[in-house]
Design an enzyme around this catalytic site. Structure first.
Site, PDB file in Angstrom:
ATOM      1  N   PHE A  41       1.056   2.188   7.513  1.00  0.00           N
ATOM      2  CA  PHE A  41       0.975   3.649   7.465  1.00  0.00           C
ATOM      3  C   PHE A  41       2.244   4.263   6.872  1.00  0.00           C
ATOM      4  O   PHE A  41       2.214   5.365   6.316  1.00  0.00           O
ATOM      5  CB  PHE A  41       0.724   4.208   8.873  1.00  0.00           C
ATOM      6  CG  PHE A  41       1.932   4.284   9.761  1.00  0.00           C
ATOM      7  CD1 PHE A  41       2.753   5.399   9.769  1.00  0.00           C
ATOM      8  CD2 PHE A  41       2.249   3.240  10.618  1.00  0.00           C
ATOM      9  CE1 PHE A  41       3.868   5.474  10.596  1.00  0.00           C
ATOM     10  CE2 PHE A  41       3.352   3.306  11.451  1.00  0.00           C
ATOM     11  CZ  PHE A  41       4.172   4.427  11.440  1.00  0.00           C
ATOM     12  N   LYS A  42       3.350   3.570   6.945  1.00  0.00           N
ATOM     13  CA  LYS A  42       4.624   4.140   6.524  1.00  0.00           C
ATOM     14  C   LYS A  42       4.736   4.274   5.015  1.00  0.00           C
ATOM     15  O   LYS A  42       5.683   4.886   4.507  1.00  0.00           O
ATOM     16  CB  LYS A  42       5.767   3.316   7.103  1.00  0.00           C
ATOM     17  CG  LYS A  42       5.753   3.372   8.630  1.00  0.00           C
ATOM     18  CD  LYS A  42       6.787   2.502   9.283  1.00  0.00           C
ATOM     19  CE  LYS A  42       6.622   2.580  10.807  1.00  0.00           C
ATOM     20  NZ  LYS A  42       7.624   1.793  11.535  1.00  0.00           N
TER      21      LYS A  42
END
Length: 429
Positions: free
Chosen positions: A106-107
């Protein structure tokens, strides 16, 4: 838009200054001076907007006029160059997959957004910024990928030795160029403490340090985007919407609450944690008592003192009663996490990695309390990144995606350090 320090509201800076500084001079996290709700008509018609249009509307007020509209839209298009699918796991339970970017975590969203903002701010400058970041797992790889080759930026990543997966380690130690990886003899909290100490070290001020952890507003605020995308997909069911975030440093759930403050109709948040249970304990007794982190199979959540929780408290004006109406937090053991992984796979053939499984458990518990609701949990990284857990627990063999294949054959290059003094010496070189 101005940003103030959560330690001293008199300290105010611009968006650009907050991005470049990362942390305020008094150790405080930066927070936006104003939060203006988006018009109700936007949410009523949200299915008619593209993801890029939604993201622009969500973030524009926080950037203001410091990045021109055309440039900000370009940054958003480049940030969101992959999908964010919602997958139904069982009735009223969905997985929001945030792992379809270049490093399969997700980063990628925040790292790509921040790197492009920093590149814009450095466009006409000869100076260099050093992005100094601590990682408990996926931040390092996402930051390394997002900032690789960015003009005027050197990246230094600290990670705890032996406490990230092999693939996670390869993603942050094999790229070279402007990326340096430091292997710390300790836990994530030790890495994070070193980073914070460096920011406040007068001897390093001339090095123009900034952070790409979720303490940096340009890394944190874009994490709002995928909550809007999930609402867009689930709006048609016309049910109260519960969000469960596997939580370590609490950046995702904090961004989700910010989205709610902008008017996004999210009914309830669940911070699902592993054995690092600082926030569940806080909700039980009202006492914030951080403890050293302990190692678990959901290693990216092994955080004993989550930085972003202070931002969540600010979003609720430190009103615990109001906060608890919107927020729950539950803690789960490794054994419960493994059970959830097996249960999900048996019932739906869906492969959840340990962090997503913790999110699933928290969502299920909250749905028992609110049975007429619908919910989603965040699947924050591809299962391949935790194959040493996923494969034996589920007794399966995972196919290696092309994003991961590209790093497996590369040589790992890292420098081992034991103390802040060693970090400082490296930064002063």
């Amino acid at each position: 838009m101005k940003y103030y320090s959560l330690n001293n509201k008199a300290i105010k800076v611009s968006f650009q200054e907050a991005v470049i500084q990362g942390l305020a001079p008094d150790k405080g996290l930066y927070f936006p001076e104003t939060i203006n709700q988006l018009p109700q008509s936007f949410f009523e018609d949200i299915e008619n907007f593209s993801n890029e249009e939604i993201a622009f509307k969500a973030i524009q007020q926080f950037v203001g006029d410091e990045i021109p509209t055309t440039e900000l839209k370009r940054i958003i298009v480049e940030t969101l160059s992959f999908d964010f699918p919602l997958v139904q796991v069982e009735e009223n339970v969905y997985s929001l997959e945030l792992f379809h970017g270049p490093t399969m975590a997700f980063k990628d969203v925040g790292a790509r957004f921040m790197s492009r903002c920093l590149a814009y701010f450095n466009r006409d400058k000869d100076q260099k910024n050093i992005v100094l970041v601590a990682t408990s797992g996926d931040t390092g790889g996402a930051v390394a990928s997002g900032f690789l080759g960015v003009k005027g930026v050197e990246v230094v990543i600290l990670y705890p030795s032996g406490k990230v997966s092999d693939i996670q380690e390869r993603q942050l130690t094999t790229l070279g160029q402007n990326i340096t990886a430091l292997e710390v003899d300790g836990v994530f909290d030790d890495c994070q403490d070193m980073v914070k100490k460096a920011f406040l070290d007068a001897d390093l001020k001339h090095k123009k340090l900034t952070s790409a952890n979720s303490i940096n507003i340009a890394r944190w605020l874009p994490q709002m985007f995928y909550f809007f995308f999930a609402y867009k997909a689930l709006k048609k069911y016309n049910k109260s919407l519960i969000v469960s975030c596997p939580s370590g440093n609490f950046g995702n759930i904090c961004a989700g609450i910010m989205a709610k403050k902008l008017g996004l109709p999210l009914a309830h948040f669940v911070a699902s944690t592993n054995a690092n249970d600082t926030i569940p304990r806080f909700l039980e007794n009202g006492i914030y008592n951080a403890k050293p982190s302990v190692a678990t199979i959901s290693n990216a959540m092994d955080v004993g003192n989550p930085s972003n929780f202070v931002r969540i408290q600010e979003l609720y004006n430190h009103d615990l009663a109001q906060f608890e109406k919107d927020f729950s937090s539950y803690t789960y053991t490794d054994e419960e996490t493994k059970w959830a992984m097996k249960n999900i796979h048996t019932n739906s053939s869906y492969v959840a990695e340990p962090h997503g499984a913790v999110g699933y458990l928290g969502l299920k518990k909250e749905l028992e309390k609110q049975p007429n609701s619908i919910g989603f949990f965040l699947e924050t990284a591809h299962p391949i990144k935790f194959l040493d857990v996923v494969e034996p627990v589920l007794n399966i063999k995972l196919k290696i995606p092309k994003q991961i294949e590209s790093v497996l054959g590369k040589e790992k290059i890292s420098f081992k350090i034991r103390s802040y003094e060693e970090l400082k010496a490296l930064l002063l070189k």
